[in-house]
Design a protein around this motif. Structure first.
Motif, short mmCIF file in Angstrom:
data_model
loop_
_atom_site.label_atom_id
_atom_site.label_comp_id
_atom_site.label_asym_id
_atom_site.label_seq_id
_atom_site.Cartn_x
_atom_site.Cartn_y
_atom_site.Cartn_z
N ILE A 30 49.92 140.82 9.68
CA ILE A 30 50.80 140.33 10.71
C ILE A 30 51.47 141.76 11.36
O ILE A 30 51.78 141.49 12.51
CB ILE A 30 52.11 139.56 9.98
CG1 ILE A 30 51.37 138.38 8.98
CG2 ILE A 30 53.41 139.11 10.80
CD1 ILE A 30 50.54 137.54 9.84
N GLY A 50 42.57 143.97 14.67
CA GLY A 50 43.50 143.99 13.43
C GLY A 50 43.83 142.40 12.60
O GLY A 50 43.18 142.39 11.56
N GLY A 52 42.85 138.92 11.69
CA GLY A 52 41.62 138.12 11.74
C GLY A 52 42.06 136.63 12.38
O GLY A 52 42.12 135.71 11.40
N1 GLU Z 1 43.37 135.95 7.45
C1 GLU Z 1 43.61 136.58 8.59
C2 GLU Z 1 43.44 138.23 8.44
O1 GLU Z 1 42.91 138.70 7.22
C3 GLU Z 1 45.03 136.71 9.24
C4 GLU Z 1 45.96 135.58 8.43
C5 GLU Z 1 46.77 136.15 7.62
O2 GLU Z 1 46.59 137.24 6.90
O3 GLU Z 1 47.89 135.48 7.23
O4 GLU Z 1 43.40 138.82 9.20
#
Ligand code: GLU
Length: 436
Positions: A30, A50, A52
């Motif tokens: 985030i 950055g 995902g």
């Molecule tokens: N799972 C995704 C990530 O690793 C994004 C969502 C999150 O981390 O809450 O970037």
């Protein structure tokens, strides 16, 4: 509010925070997204590798179902909309040959929240491979659970080795534990072969370990051959999935856990806590999710093309980085790469880069490519690993174009046209290390 009242609430930072939460910052995924957005607002050119987040739009039939159900306003049962639970049970039967009933399904506002509930409700250590997704360990810390990192090796493709699991479990056989296995993997992009899954399942069964199989990227296995480990350890495996990755609906926040009937006590406890916290998951989203989990020819075609696009980008990027002397696996699913720049350590040293955090920082400053350091995924700080989420491109245009391309691999011209920001990001990284 009077000044005195305001002052009374403004205590020294952190003094009245729960000890497990003190010093906890925003989640790495985030935070990097917020930083990238801020930099863009200030006019900087940033390629966002950055967070995902799926580059693809939500499949049209699912969006249409949401439109049709926008008026649904009532609270739904805490465990989930009955039609959705039925669709999910059918889905695991159809896709994985795992027999589950609608009662075995728990719906939540994202699988992330369900994972948190699991850790809160189940008393035991958390066993996670290193590297692992950024939030498993902080969730354990928040609820006060012990985290046991299970090291993996670059030479074994960052995969969990059954003998390492065995050694860890045998060191204290009766200890209650949750093992999280995530594949196709975030952050490495690798997945497990059938024999590897069977061997892990065997160890988990021998020690009666609760296995959380995080299969959120399962549908994004690049050739559509994802197999659930629940097939080999049905009585101890919870399957976790959701709409965020394969249906491009991260912001919709819908996740599901599929329990074996043997763990109904756990499902009930989690449901009780859910009923005291978030009550139930958004009603219109659940109605729309029924369409996603029921599937259709249109959704299958969407997935087929999404996989082709991701496979082509992943393979091209990995090869290009390898040519530059970086070590990395060719991804088999999802949308992540986990390059290890250690072979270039001497050169990077000259730039003052000797940790993964510095690597990510300098890369962003010098090239505008935003990525996360391996240390956010539990790797040692001095290991020069990064996670690149190859998602910053127009997924809608890429899907449309892929559908008009004959089946088979999508070529370099396709990538330069439809995944230009990723191609540019990879070329910038290659150039950056070359001129170190
Ligand atoms: N799972 C995704 C990530 O690793 C994004 C969502 C999150 O981390 O809450 O970037």
């Amino acid at each position: 509010m009077s000044r005195t009242v305001a002052r009374r609430f403004r205590r020294p930072p952190g003094k009245h925070l729960n000890l497990n939460v003190r010093g906890l910052g925003d989640s790495a995924t985030i935070a990097i997204n917020d930083l990238s957005n801020q930099l863009r607002t200030h006019g900087h050119r940033v390629i966002k590798l950055g967070l995902g987040q799926s580059p693809f739009p939500v499949p049209e039939p699912v969006v249409e179902a949401l439109r049709q159900h926008a008026h649904e306003k009532d609270y739904l049962p805490t465990a989930g909309l009955p039609e959705l639970k039925e669709a999910v049970a059918d889905y695991v039967r159809r896709k994985h040959g795992v027999e589950r009933s609608p009662e075995d399904v728990l719906v939540g506002p994202g699988s992330k929240e369900l994972m948190f509930l699991l850790q809160l409700v189940f008393y035991g250590d958390l066993v996670i491979p290193s590297p692992s997704w950024v939030s498993y360990a902080p969730q354990a810390r928040i609820v006060g659970r012990l985290v046991q990192w299970l090291p993996t090796r670059r030479e074994s493709g960052w995969k969990v080795q059954p003998e390492d699991l065995e050694a860890l479990f045998a060191s204290d056989e009766e200890r209650p534990r949750i093992l999280i296995l995530n594949y196709p993997n975030n952050p490495t992009g690798v997945t497990y072969r059938l024999d590897e899954l069977k061997a892990i399942a065997e160890v988990a069964r021998r020690y009666r370990v609760l296995l959380l199989s995080d299969e959120i990227y399962g549908e994004l296995h690049h050739t559509g051959h994802h197999v659930s480990i629940a097939r080999f350890y049905p009585e101890g495996t919870i399957i976790s999935t959701g709409l965020s990755k394969w249906a491009g609906a991260g912001g919709w926040r819908l996740g599901v856990f599929i329990f074996p009937p043997t763990l109904d006590w756990l499902r009930k406890a989690m449901t009780a806590v859910a009923s005291e916290t978030y009550t139930s998951t958004s009603a219109p989203i659940q109605y729309a999710a029924v369409t996603a989990f029921r599937g259709s020819d249109e959704i299958e075609a969407y997935l087929r093309h999404a996989r082709r696009v991701l496979r082509a980008i992943g393979r091209w990027s990995a090869r290009r980085l390898r040519e530059a002397g970086v070590y990395l696996e060719i991804p088999a699913g999802g949308f992540y790469l986990f390059p290890d720049f250690s072979p270039l350590r001497d050169r990077l040293m000259r730039k003052g880069v000797y940790t993964s955090e510095l690597l990510a920082k300098r890369l962003l400053e010098d090239t505008g490519v935003a990525a996360l350091p391996g240390s956010d995924f539990g790797r040692p700080p001095e290991e020069l690993t990064l996670r690149l989420a190859y998602v910053d491109f127009d997924g809608e245009a890429a899907l449309r174009a892929a559908a008009t391309h004959p089946s088979g691999a999508l070529n370099g011209t396709f990538l330069k046209t439809y995944a230009a920001p990723i191609v540019n990001a990879i070329e910038s990284i290659v150039d950056w290390v070359k001129h170190a």
